[in-house]
Design a protein around this motif. Structure first.
Motif, short mmCIF file in Angstrom:
data_model
loop_
_atom_site.label_atom_id
_atom_site.label_comp_id
_atom_site.label_asym_id
_atom_site.label_seq_id
_atom_site.Cartn_x
_atom_site.Cartn_y
_atom_site.Cartn_z
N ASP A 108 -4.94 -9.41 2.45
CA ASP A 108 -5.92 -8.79 1.56
C ASP A 108 -7.20 -8.42 2.32
O ASP A 108 -7.73 -7.30 2.17
N GLN A 109 -7.66 -9.33 3.17
CA GLN A 109 -8.84 -9.04 3.99
C GLN A 109 -8.58 -7.87 4.93
O GLN A 109 -9.44 -7.01 5.12
N GLN A 110 -7.39 -7.83 5.52
CA GLN A 110 -7.03 -6.74 6.43
C GLN A 110 -7.07 -5.40 5.70
O GLN A 110 -7.57 -4.41 6.22
N GLN A 111 -6.54 -5.37 4.49
CA GLN A 111 -6.54 -4.13 3.72
C GLN A 111 -7.97 -3.69 3.39
O GLN A 111 -8.30 -2.51 3.47
N LYS A 112 -8.82 -4.65 3.01
CA LYS A 112 -10.22 -4.32 2.71
C LYS A 112 -10.92 -3.76 3.95
O LYS A 112 -11.65 -2.76 3.86
N LEU A 113 -10.71 -4.40 5.10
CA LEU A 113 -11.33 -3.92 6.34
C LEU A 113 -10.82 -2.53 6.71
O LEU A 113 -11.59 -1.66 7.16
N THR A 114 -9.53 -2.30 6.53
CA THR A 114 -8.95 -1.00 6.83
C THR A 114 -9.54 0.07 5.92
O THR A 114 -9.88 1.18 6.39
N LEU A 115 -9.68 -0.23 4.64
CA LEU A 115 -10.29 0.73 3.72
C LEU A 115 -11.75 1.02 4.09
O LEU A 115 -12.19 2.18 4.07
#
Length: 145
Positions: A108-115
Motif C-alpha cells: 500500500d505504501q509502495q502504491q502511494k509513493l508511486t502515485l
C-alpha cells in the motif's frame, strides 16, 4: 457309558478328587451337583475335578487389560503429539498472517509513493511543455522588453 462312583462320605470324595472342601462346594454349586449324595457319575466327577479357568481368565483379562492400557497410552501419546503439532502449526500460521499483513501495508505504501512520484513527474512534464510553448524572445527583446 455313564458309570457311577460311590463314596461313603464327602471327605472320601474330596480326598479322591484331591481338592479342598471349599473348592468342592464351590464347584458343586457352579455345576449344579448335589453335595449330600454318595453316588456320582463319571461326568460329575470330571466336572468336580477339573481346574477352574477363572485364574486363566483372570490372567488373560489382566493381559487384555494391560494390552488395552498399552493401547490407550499409545493413543494418548499420539494425541499429545498431534496436539503439539497443531499448536506449532497454529503459531506458524499466526506468524505468517502477521507477515502477510505487513506485506500488504508495504504494498500500500509502495502504491502511494508511486502515485505521488507519477504526479510530480506529470507536473514537471507539464512545466516543460509550458516552457516549450512560450515563444523565444530575442536578446534585445528580453533585455528591453
Amino acid at each position: 457309558m455313564n458309570s457311577r462312583n460311590t463314596f461313603r462320605t464327602t471327605t472320601e470324595l474330596i480326598n479322591f478328587l484331591g481338592i479342598g472342601r471349599p473348592t468342592f462346594y464351590r464347584r458343586a454349586k457352579k455345576f449344579g451337583i448335589e453335595t449330600n449324595k454318595h453316588s456320582y457319575s463319571d461326568e460329575e466327577i470330571k466336572l468336580l475335578s477339573q481346574r477352574s479357568t477363572v485364574k486363566k481368565d483372570f490372567k488373560s483379562n489382566k493381559q487384555e487389560e494391560s494390552n488395552s492400557n498399552d493401547s490407550v497410552s499409545i493413543v494418548t501419546e499420539q494425541l499429545r503429539n498431534s496436539n503439539r503439532t497443531i499448536e506449532q502449526q497454529t503459531k506458524q500460521l499466526d506468524i505468517k498472517d502477521k507477515q502477510i499483513s505487513e506485506l500488504h501495508n508495504l504494498l500500500d505504501q509502495q502504491q502511494k509513493l508511486t502515485l505521488d512520484l507519477q504526479s510530480r513527474l506529470d507536473n514537471k512534464n507539464q512545466e516543460l511543455l509550458d516552457l516549450k510553448e512560450t515563444p523565444k524572445k530575442g536578446f534585445w527583446h528580453r533585455l528591453f522588453g
